[in-house]
Design an enzyme around this catalytic site. Structure first.
Site, PDB file in Angstrom:
ATOM      1  CG  ASN A 107      -3.503  -0.712  -4.816  1.00  0.00           C
ATOM      2  OD1 ASN A 107      -3.650  -1.821  -4.307  1.00  0.00           O
ATOM      3  ND2 ASN A 107      -2.712  -0.513  -5.868  1.00  0.00           N
ATOM      4  CB  SER A 136       3.587   4.141  -3.355  1.00  0.00           C
ATOM      5  OG  SER A 136       4.923   4.404  -3.744  1.00  0.00           O
ATOM      6  CG  ASP A 145      -0.029   0.700 -10.220  1.00  0.00           C
ATOM      7  OD1 ASP A 145      -0.890   0.385  -9.392  1.00  0.00           O
ATOM      8  OD2 ASP A 145       0.626  -0.129 -10.876  1.00  0.00           O
TER       9      ASP A 145
END
Length: 220
Positions: A107, A136, A145
């Site tokens: 991701n 990121s 995340d």
């Protein structure tokens, strides 16, 4: 050649960057399908233009997240898929889904994780008076995340930045670093051993950094 599926929900700008990287030889893998959670996602048009199969799996009223993810798993498992790339997929994946594809989901998040997990990252960075911001690329785990971060792009926050201008510059950086990490994964340079991420046979204790158009590797 390795194959991967891209999950989207919207305009698909990172999808287009990935398609361009494949066409340019920067990614030596193929997209087996683009799956969208929305039938009106513009990214489907990008996939169609690139002759990539498009699949829509929209949630039905009253459907649980687990039920949706099981339908998603069924569809992905029917495809030739070595790993999964999230590109603006606006759904939180269930633990069942993540455990079904352990250490196989990438991701990209528009902040310098662990700062500003979740939504409205640019607005929050400006409100906090941050001098630097960025994006990121990370592996997905069960916590939002919070998976292992592979590469971060750092950009300076300018005094006259608005949420829109900052978002545009971060997005440009995303288009550079995401294809880069995807190719590292394709080449087998990113490997988990005993739950520790290794890059080029070295334990990755901190994220790599893309800054001023240069790659900076963490010191051992």
């Amino acid at each position: 050649m390795k194959s991967f599926v891209v999950l989207i929900s919207g305009r698909g700008s990172n999808l287009q960057a990935i398609i361009d990287a494949i066409d340019g030889g920067q990614i030596t893998a193929r997209i087996s399908a683009v799956i969208s959670s929305r039938a009106d996602a513009r990214g489907l048009e990008l996939a169609r233009a690139a002759n990539i199969p498009q699949i829509v799996i929209a949630a039905v009223p009253g459907q649980s997240r687990d039920a949706y993810d099981r339908a998603l798993i069924k569809q992905i498992d029917a495809l030739p898929v070595d790993f999964i790339v999230l590109a603006g997929f606006m759904r939180i994946l269930s633990t069942e889904f993540i455990n079904h594809y352990p250490q196989q989901i990438l991701n990209i998040h528009p902040s310098l994780l662990p700062e500003f997990k979740g939504l409205h990252t640019h607005r929050r960075a400006l409100a906090a008076g941050c001098k630097k911001h960025g994006a990121s690329v990370h592996f997905v785990n069960a916590e939002l995340d919070s998976g292992d971060v592979v590469l971060q792009a750092e950009i300076a926050v300018q005094a006259d930045d608005t949420e829109r201008s900052l978002a545009q510059r971060v997005l440009q950086a995303e288009h550079v670093i995401y294809p880069m990490v995807i190719q590292w994964y394709v080449e087998g340079r990113l490997v988990f051993k005993n739950h520790q991420l290794f890059f080029d046979n070295q334990a990755l204790a901190a994220a790599c950094l893309w800054k001023n158009q240069q790659l900076v590797l963490p010191q051992a």
